[in-house]
Design a protein around this motif. Structure first.
Motif, PDB file in Angstrom:
ATOM      1  N   GLN A 136       0.834  -1.204   0.000  1.00  6.14           N
ATOM      2  CA  GLN A 136       0.000   0.000   0.000  1.00  6.14           C
ATOM      3  C   GLN A 136       0.869   1.254   0.000  1.00  6.14           C
ATOM      4  N   ASP A 137       0.414   2.286  -0.699  1.00  9.47           N
ATOM      5  CA  ASP A 137       1.082   3.582  -0.617  1.00  9.47           C
ATOM      6  C   ASP A 137       0.840   4.190   0.756  1.00  9.47           C
ATOM      7  N   ALA A 138       1.818   4.965   1.221  1.00  7.19           N
ATOM      8  CA  ALA A 138       1.698   5.731   2.464  1.00  7.19           C
ATOM      9  C   ALA A 138       1.270   4.863   3.644  1.00  7.19           C
ATOM     10  N   PHE A 139       1.799   3.661   3.732  1.00  2.98           N
ATOM     11  CA  PHE A 139       1.410   2.750   4.812  1.00  2.98           C
ATOM     12  C   PHE A 139       2.029   3.160   6.142  1.00  2.98           C
ATOM     13  N   PHE A 140       3.253   3.709   6.099  1.00  2.00           N
ATOM     14  CA  PHE A 140       3.963   4.077   7.327  1.00  2.00           C
ATOM     15  C   PHE A 140       3.928   5.590   7.514  1.00  2.00           C
ATOM     16  N   SER A 141       3.301   6.046   8.597  1.00  5.03           N
ATOM     17  CA  SER A 141       3.258   7.476   8.890  1.00  5.03           C
ATOM     18  C   SER A 141       4.500   7.882   9.669  1.00  5.03           C
ATOM     19  N   HIS A 142       4.656   9.197   9.856  1.00  9.41           N
ATOM     20  CA  HIS A 142       5.790   9.663  10.663  1.00  9.41           C
ATOM     21  C   HIS A 142       5.658   9.206  12.112  1.00  9.41           C
ATOM     22  N   THR A 143       4.418   9.051  12.602  1.00  7.85           N
ATOM     23  CA  THR A 143       4.247   8.549  13.969  1.00  7.85           C
ATOM     24  C   THR A 143       4.600   7.061  14.052  1.00  7.85           C
ATOM     25  N   ASP A 144       4.323   6.314  12.976  1.00  9.48           N
ATOM     26  CA  ASP A 144       4.764   4.919  12.932  1.00  9.48           C
ATOM     27  C   ASP A 144       6.286   4.848  12.993  1.00  9.48           C
ATOM     28  N   GLU A 145       6.931   5.742  12.261  1.00 12.39           N
ATOM     29  CA  GLU A 145       8.397   5.767  12.268  1.00 12.39           C
ATOM     30  C   GLU A 145       8.925   6.003  13.678  1.00 12.39           C
ATOM     31  N   ASP A 146       8.358   6.975  14.374  1.00  9.78           N
ATOM     32  CA  ASP A 146       8.797   7.261  15.743  1.00  9.78           C
ATOM     33  C   ASP A 146       8.597   6.046  16.643  1.00  9.78           C
ATOM     34  N   ALA A 147       7.420   5.421  16.534  1.00  8.00           N
ATOM     35  CA  ALA A 147       7.126   4.270  17.390  1.00  8.00           C
ATOM     36  C   ALA A 147       8.035   3.092  17.071  1.00  8.00           C
ATOM     37  N   LEU A 148       8.314   2.870  15.806  1.00  6.20           N
ATOM     38  CA  LEU A 148       9.171   1.744  15.420  1.00  6.20           C
ATOM     39  C   LEU A 148      10.627   1.982  15.819  1.00  6.20           C
ATOM     40  N   VAL A 149      11.048   3.230  15.870  1.00  4.94           N
ATOM     41  CA  VAL A 149      12.395   3.526  16.385  1.00  4.94           C
ATOM     42  C   VAL A 149      12.484   3.127  17.853  1.00  4.94           C
ATOM     43  N   VAL A 150      11.451   3.462  18.633  1.00  7.54           N
ATOM     44  CA  VAL A 150      11.429   3.054  20.044  1.00  7.54           C
ATOM     45  C   VAL A 150      11.410   1.530  20.142  1.00  7.54           C
ATOM     46  N   TYR A 151      10.593   0.893  19.310  1.00  6.76           N
ATOM     47  CA  TYR A 151      10.521  -0.571  19.311  1.00  6.76           C
ATOM     48  C   TYR A 151      11.878  -1.181  18.964  1.00  6.76           C
ATOM     49  N   GLY A 152      12.560  -0.601  17.982  1.00  9.81           N
ATOM     50  CA  GLY A 152      13.867  -1.101  17.583  1.00  9.81           C
ATOM     51  C   GLY A 152      14.902  -0.980  18.676  1.00  9.81           C
ATOM     52  N   ARG A 153      14.870   0.110  19.421  1.00  7.60           N
ATOM     53  CA  ARG A 153      15.834   0.284  20.514  1.00  7.60           C
ATOM     54  C   ARG A 153      15.544  -0.689  21.652  1.00  7.60           C
ATOM     55  N   HIS A 154      14.257  -0.921  21.916  1.00  5.71           N
ATOM     56  CA  HIS A 154      13.892  -1.902  22.933  1.00  5.71           C
ATOM     57  C   HIS A 154      14.344  -3.297  22.514  1.00  5.71           C
ATOM     58  N   LEU A 155      14.123  -3.628  21.246  1.00  9.33           N
ATOM     59  CA  LEU A 155      14.529  -4.932  20.738  1.00  9.33           C
ATOM     60  C   LEU A 155      16.042  -5.095  20.804  1.00  9.33           C
ATOM     61  N   ALA A 156      16.785  -4.050  20.459  1.00 10.55           N
ATOM     62  CA  ALA A 156      18.251  -4.112  20.531  1.00 10.55           C
ATOM     63  C   ALA A 156      18.716  -4.349  21.964  1.00 10.55           C
ATOM     64  N   ALA A 157      18.064  -3.701  22.934  1.00 12.94           N
ATOM     65  CA  ALA A 157      18.439  -3.905  24.340  1.00 12.94           C
ATOM     66  C   ALA A 157      18.167  -5.340  24.780  1.00 12.94           C
ATOM     67  N   LEU A 158      17.051  -5.926  24.313  1.00 10.28           N
ATOM     68  CA  LEU A 158      16.741  -7.318  24.644  1.00 10.28           C
ATOM     69  C   LEU A 158      17.770  -8.270  24.030  1.00 10.28           C
ATOM     70  N   ILE A 159      18.151  -8.015  22.782  1.00  5.56           N
ATOM     71  CA  ILE A 159      19.151  -8.859  22.120  1.00  5.56           C
ATOM     72  C   ILE A 159      20.476  -8.785  22.873  1.00  5.56           C
ATOM     73  N   ASP A 160      20.863  -7.583  23.247  1.00  3.94           N
ATOM     74  CA  ASP A 160      22.122  -7.410  23.964  1.00  3.94           C
ATOM     75  C   ASP A 160      22.077  -8.094  25.329  1.00  3.94           C
ATOM     76  N   ARG A 161      20.931  -8.020  25.994  1.00  7.32           N
ATOM     77  CA  ARG A 161      20.802  -8.661  27.311  1.00  7.32           C
ATOM     78  C   ARG A 161      20.910 -10.180  27.195  1.00  7.32           C
ATOM     79  N   ILE A 162      20.254 -10.748  26.196  1.00  4.50           N
ATOM     80  CA  ILE A 162      20.319 -12.198  26.015  1.00  4.50           C
ATOM     81  C   ILE A 162      21.742 -12.635  25.694  1.00  4.50           C
ATOM     82  N   ALA A 163      22.423 -11.846  24.861  1.00  2.00           N
ATOM     83  CA  ALA A 163      23.801 -12.194  24.501  1.00  2.00           C
ATOM     84  C   ALA A 163      24.722 -12.182  25.710  1.00  2.00           C
TER      85      ALA A 163
END
Length: 443
Positions: free
Chosen positions: A291-318
């Protein structure tokens, strides 16, 4: 400013062209369309510099301009009074705008004409609502609620393989994302993390006919590579051939073995979010839609937070310690059938089984070491600790990501050669299971 610049971010997604007005030193006005007005922060925007036009000539001589943007959904017009500060021709801001411009250009059929030469940064001095009588656009879907749902679905996890799969499933649960993949950084032995010698490899995916586990992306290559190289999220909301992997990665050098990325043939929206913990890049979360325009700027902000949380979990498991006690040895499985011809090429650590390409790099060298240990000593039980000390393996001294490489190898074997399997028997321990005898050969 009476109107916060953050409230105008929907106007700056490139869906509707903006207009910039400048004046020459003698007062002669000039009005022109501008392809892109990018939100930098609460006080700054960046305009795309593509041609040495009258607009650019004017702002270099007289650094003030007015930019008119339109809010999609309400068609309210806003005027930004801005002051030119500088031009950036490299780095995160430039690369983000270059990717966005590629999407705009492809949608308008101008992909051969629109080439970004620089990102002109302006300070926003004032904002005027030209149409105060018009109601605002309907609010965007609640990205914070979507993020909360994703976190709830992700839950707690101490197993990296399970976390990788849950992380992608949570995107569907929270954001409605159906096509996504998780790519992890693979720092080469002779390169520092993030250097040109590094690449990313696909650890997990969802929504595709094939998993593409083991598919590689070089830093700087396409959306995933740019997000990794610059450590920035990159979002494109229109179809663009410049950042479509489907064709480019399948017509790569046919002599070199390469696993195709599991991506849509014609994505209309794409987003790549770097997984960063502290200042370390661990990988990239990539999602796309038809779909066109599927990701809004607010989605981008939220996914950045999600990505940082996921990175912290990966680092903790390692960082979790390996199990000290070895599991009780089980009798080896009975092997039957014709021997599997396993061939290893030392120059790139690639492994072929019955002449079919399986894997290369560190994962390939690990498999070759395991098979040779079994052939020489009949071993089936192994630990991560001994692999890290094995001089035969090209593991870098920093961030070896051994656990993710073992998951990659395990999944690739399950897909391509189930007669060889890696079974986890504890944290940092695993068993090599062979259903057929082996015939090893190295080149």
């Amino acid at each position: 400013m009476n109107i916060p610049l953050e409230s105008l971010r929907p106007c700056l997604d490139g869906a509707m062209p903006a207009v910039v007005a400048t004046s020459a030193p003698d007062g002669t006005p000039n009005v022109a369309y501008v392809s892109q007005v990018h939100f930098v922060d609460a006080r700054h925007v960046a305009l795309s510099f593509q041609f040495f036009s009258k607009t650019r000539e004017n702002v270099l001589a007289h650094p003030y301009a007015e930019v008119q943007v339109i809010e999609p959904g309400s068609f309210r017009h806003f005027r930004l009074r801005v002051q030119y500060l500088r031009t950036e021709t490299a780095g995160p801001l430039f690369e983000y705008m270059r990717a966005q411009l590629a999407g705009i250009a492809a949608k308008t059929g101008m992909d051969k004409v629109f080439v970004l030469r620089g990102a002109d940064v302006y300070r926003v001095l004032d904002i005027e609502n030209v149409d105060p009588q018009l109601p605002p656009a309907p609010p965007l879907p609640d990205a914070l609620l979507a993020l909360r749902r994703a976190f709830d679905h992700l839950g707690a996890c101490d197993d990296l393989a399970l976390l990788a799969d849950r992380a992608l499933a949570a995107l569907t649960h929270g954001f409605g994302i159906r096509h996504a993949l998780l790519a992890m950084l693979d720092a080469k032995l002779d390169a520092t993390p993030g250097a040109p010698g590094s690449a990313l490899y696909t650890l997990a995916s969802q929504g595709y006919p094939v998993s593409g586990v083991g598919a590689e992306v070089a830093l700087g290559e396409g959306l995933i590579g740019v997000a990794a190289q610059e450590k920035i999220p990159v979002r494109i909301n229109h179809r663009t051939p410049d950042y479509t992997y489907h064709a480019a990665l399948r017509v790569a050098d046919p002599v070199l073995p390469r696993i195709p990325l599991p991506v849509l043939a014609n994505p209309h929206s794409q987003i790549a979010v770097p997984l960063v913990h502290g200042d370390r890049l661990l990988g990239v979360l990539y999602a796309e839609s038809e779909q066109d325009a599927f990701f809004s700027h607010t989605d981008e902000d939220a996914l950045v937070v999600y990505g940082r949380h996921l990175a912290a979990l990966i680092d903790r498991i390692a960082a979790l310690p390996d199990d000290e006690a070895a599991p009780g040895a089980l009798p080896a499985a009975t092997q039957s059938g014709a021997p599997l011809a396993v061939r290893y090429f030392a120059h790139d650590h690639s492994v072929f089984i019955d002449n079919d390409y399986l894997i290369k790099g560190v994962a390939g060298s690990i498999l070759w070491a395991l098979l040779n240990e079994h052939a020489a000593h009949g071993r089936h039980e192994f630990s991560n600790r001994e692999l890290r000390r094995d001089p035969r393996l090209p593991l870098p001294d920093f961030a070896d990501n051994l656990e993710t490489r073992l998951i990659l190898l395990q999944r690739r074997l399950a897909e391509r050669c189930p007669d060889i399997a890696l079974e986890k028997t504890g944290r940092g321990r695993f068993r090599l299971n062979l259903a057929r005898p082996l015939a090893l050969g190295a080149a």
